[in-house]
Design a protein around this motif. Structure first.
Motif, mmCIF file in Angstrom:
data_model
loop_
_atom_site.group_PDB
_atom_site.id
_atom_site.type_symbol
_atom_site.label_atom_id
_atom_site.label_comp_id
_atom_site.label_asym_id
_atom_site.label_seq_id
_atom_site.Cartn_x
_atom_site.Cartn_y
_atom_site.Cartn_z
ATOM 1 N N GLY A 65 50.648 44.532 -36.291
ATOM 2 C CA GLY A 65 50.405 45.700 -37.123
ATOM 3 C C GLY A 65 49.310 46.544 -36.481
ATOM 4 O O GLY A 65 49.284 46.730 -35.271
ATOM 5 N N VAL A 66 48.379 47.052 -37.282
ATOM 6 C CA VAL A 66 47.250 47.815 -36.760
ATOM 7 C C VAL A 66 46.092 46.838 -36.582
ATOM 8 O O VAL A 66 45.562 46.310 -37.553
ATOM 9 C CB VAL A 66 46.856 48.963 -37.702
ATOM 10 N N ASP A 67 45.712 46.587 -35.327
ATOM 11 C CA ASP A 67 44.736 45.526 -35.083
ATOM 12 C C ASP A 67 43.342 46.034 -34.745
ATOM 13 O O ASP A 67 42.419 45.237 -34.548
ATOM 14 C CB ASP A 67 45.228 44.555 -34.010
ATOM 15 N N SER A 68 43.168 47.353 -34.663
ATOM 16 C CA SER A 68 41.825 47.916 -34.492
ATOM 17 C C SER A 68 41.844 49.366 -34.936
ATOM 18 O O SER A 68 42.901 50.016 -34.958
ATOM 19 C CB SER A 68 41.351 47.800 -33.043
ATOM 20 N N PHE A 69 40.640 49.886 -35.256
ATOM 21 C CA PHE A 69 40.551 51.258 -35.756
ATOM 22 C C PHE A 69 39.102 51.691 -35.623
ATOM 23 O O PHE A 69 38.212 51.068 -36.203
ATOM 24 C CB PHE A 69 40.987 51.315 -37.220
ATOM 25 N N PHE A 70 38.869 52.749 -34.840
ATOM 26 C CA PHE A 70 37.509 53.270 -34.708
ATOM 27 C C PHE A 70 37.512 54.765 -34.955
ATOM 28 O O PHE A 70 37.976 55.544 -34.123
ATOM 29 C CB PHE A 70 36.921 52.974 -33.332
ATOM 30 N N PRO A 71 37.001 55.210 -36.112
ATOM 31 C CA PRO A 71 36.979 56.642 -36.422
ATOM 32 C C PRO A 71 35.755 57.336 -35.833
ATOM 33 O O PRO A 71 34.667 56.760 -35.779
ATOM 34 C CB PRO A 71 36.924 56.650 -37.958
ATOM 35 N N TYR A 72 35.938 58.583 -35.386
ATOM 36 C CA TYR A 72 34.824 59.357 -34.846
ATOM 37 C C TYR A 72 35.110 60.838 -35.080
ATOM 38 O O TYR A 72 36.263 61.271 -35.138
ATOM 39 C CB TYR A 72 34.595 59.060 -33.360
ATOM 40 N N ALA A 73 34.054 61.610 -35.242
ATOM 41 C CA ALA A 73 34.184 63.028 -35.557
ATOM 42 C C ALA A 73 34.170 63.857 -34.276
ATOM 43 O O ALA A 73 33.330 63.649 -33.399
ATOM 44 C CB ALA A 73 33.045 63.474 -36.464
ATOM 45 N N ARG A 87 36.791 67.591 -37.171
ATOM 46 C CA ARG A 87 37.880 66.768 -37.704
ATOM 47 C C ARG A 87 37.580 65.304 -37.367
ATOM 48 O O ARG A 87 36.732 65.010 -36.541
ATOM 49 C CB ARG A 87 39.249 67.157 -37.121
ATOM 50 N N TRP A 88 38.306 64.419 -37.994
ATOM 51 C CA TRP A 88 38.202 62.998 -37.693
ATOM 52 C C TRP A 88 39.343 62.576 -36.776
ATOM 53 O O TRP A 88 40.507 62.929 -37.012
ATOM 54 C CB TRP A 88 38.271 62.163 -38.971
ATOM 55 N N LEU A 89 39.007 61.851 -35.747
ATOM 56 C CA LEU A 89 39.989 61.184 -34.909
ATOM 57 C C LEU A 89 39.703 59.689 -34.947
ATOM 58 O O LEU A 89 38.614 59.263 -35.346
ATOM 59 C CB LEU A 89 39.921 61.680 -33.460
ATOM 60 N N ALA A 90 40.669 58.885 -34.536
ATOM 61 C CA ALA A 90 40.464 57.444 -34.429
ATOM 62 C C ALA A 90 41.290 56.908 -33.281
ATOM 63 O O ALA A 90 42.447 57.302 -33.094
ATOM 64 C CB ALA A 90 40.853 56.733 -35.724
ATOM 65 N N LEU A 91 40.686 56.026 -32.507
ATOM 66 C CA LEU A 91 41.455 55.196 -31.601
ATOM 67 C C LEU A 91 41.893 53.976 -32.395
ATOM 68 O O LEU A 91 41.055 53.273 -32.965
ATOM 69 C CB LEU A 91 40.606 54.770 -30.400
ATOM 70 N N ALA A 103 39.667 64.139 -43.408
ATOM 71 C CA ALA A 103 38.533 63.464 -44.029
ATOM 72 C C ALA A 103 38.629 61.990 -43.691
ATOM 73 O O ALA A 103 39.722 61.454 -43.463
ATOM 74 C CB ALA A 103 38.545 63.662 -45.544
ATOM 75 N N LEU A 104 37.496 61.327 -43.668
ATOM 76 C CA LEU A 104 37.489 59.908 -43.339
ATOM 77 C C LEU A 104 38.363 59.114 -44.309
ATOM 78 O O LEU A 104 39.025 58.146 -43.925
ATOM 79 C CB LEU A 104 36.054 59.377 -43.362
ATOM 80 N N ALA A 105 38.405 59.532 -45.552
ATOM 81 C CA ALA A 105 39.216 58.838 -46.549
ATOM 82 C C ALA A 105 40.709 59.031 -46.346
ATOM 83 O O ALA A 105 41.510 58.346 -46.980
ATOM 84 C CB ALA A 105 38.825 59.308 -47.955
#
Length: 368
Positions: free
Chosen positions: A204-212, A216-220, A235-237
């Protein structure tokens, strides 16, 4: 509510967040350009700074794994996964540690604990990778983490962590003083299902790192086997939207993003079985990322004495001066890639009985 702006590992979200057009076509995997090494190794302690028998590790059977290290208001913090029992990668808890000097650590709290269910029925059987992020739009700390199902492996598939979902929890204490929690779940950000990309696998989704980035918010985010893509949100939510139709990178697990003073972004990752070392990606805009650059600290024994069997997961890059940084990482006392058929192991409790992952760090210098 007016909240002062504070730098947090080079990343801070301020004001309203929107998603303007990015500099690459939705669904591409970025430029994947070559990148020269931008860091050189200075040195590091000749032993782990957090390991078995240290105060606070009581009841921690197998040590530490993914999470985030950072420095906030002059103090070092580790939000980490503790692998407390059997099976090693199923029974976990998320913990908060702090230190004034990088070497002596105090366990502050248990943030959450998994159920440890090994039947495949509980979607929160195993919890991993707590990532605290301050959201100035809400004036609170958020913490994303991964929740997995878990059951015995088969000869054809690895089920100890599968069908991972990314949860977001929010501190019940407002503003910056709420870093230590307590945290309450606020919903799922990404999960397997109809919206998943075709390259995402059993985990499934095994990692998530949000950054601005630029309002806007992006995530690897990652999935098995060791692949990463981009997701975006206003938004982060959330809601979060996957934007990589093909993997952006491969053989790169658990990337964590830091923005340098010159505006570039770096994402340190675990190189897993392919590299069995950690490395990093470089980006000018937080969107288009370079090919991996590997750091082989074992090739410089005069700078770092080897105390590990396998370096594993980078926890975070922390700026100490204009050009110097601390990189915390986890490392196992043994190399499990030396075990034949490790990912189809039908008796993981016996295989990993003596394994323990400690925390160490190295010091790096940014080349100018």
């Amino acid at each position: 509510m007016q909240v002062s702006r504070r730098v947090f590992n080079g990343l801070m979200a301020t004001g309203a967040l929107t998603i303007p057009a990015l500099s690459f076509e939705w669904g591409s995997n970025g430029s994947n350009r070559d990148a020269e090494s931008i860091f050189e190794l200075i040195g590091g302690p000749d032993r782990p700074v957090l390991t078995r028998s240290d105060a606070g590790t009581e009841g921690n059977g197998h040590g530490f794994e993914g999470g985030r290290a950072f420095k906030f208001e002059g103090e070092y913090h580790l939000f980490m996964t503790e692998m407390i029992g059997e099976p090693m990668w199923t029974r976990t808890r998320l913990a908060h540690w702090s230190s004034g000097d990088r070497r002596k650590w105090t366990r502050r709290s248990t943030l959450m604990a998994s159920s440890g269910d090994f039947s495949g029925t509980d979607p929160r059987a195993s919890l991993w990778s707590p990532m605290p992020v301050y959201d100035s739009a809400q004036g609170r700390w958020s913490m994303t983490y991964v929740a997995y199902r878990s059951k015995p492996n088969t000869k054809d598939a690895w089920y100890e962590n599968y069908q991972g979902r990314i949860w977001r929890a929010v501190s019940t204490i407002p503003e910056f003083g709420g870093l230590g929690g307590p945290y309450e779940d606020a919903g799922i950000l990404l999960e397997p299902g109809a919206e998943a990309a075709s390259w995402e696998g059993l985990m499934g989704v095994d990692s998530f790192f949000p950054y601005a980035v630029g309002g806007r918010w992006l995530a690897l985010y990652g999935s098995s086997p060791e692949r990463n893509g981009l997701a975006a949100a206003a938004a982060l939510a959330g809601p979060w939207k996957r934007i990589s139709r093909t993997p952006m990178t491969q053989n790169t697990e658990n990337p964590l993003v830091t923005r340098l003073e010159d505006g570039r972004y770096v994402a340190f990752f675990d190189g897993c079985g392919t590299y069995q070392k950690f490395g990093y990606l470089v980006s000018d805009d937080g969107v288009n990322w370079s090919k991996p650059v590997i750091i082989d600290i074992e090739q410089e024994p005069t700078k770092v004495k080897k105390w590990w069997g396998l370096t594993r997961t980078p926890l975070g890059l922390i700026q100490e001066s204009t050009d110097t940084f601390t990189l915390f990482f986890t490392a196992y006392n043994k190399n499990f890639y030396d075990v034949p058929g490790i990912w189809a192991d039908l008796s993981p409790t016996a295989t990993f009985r003596d394994y323990f992952a400690s925390v160490g760090y190295v010091e790096l210098r940014l080349r100018r």
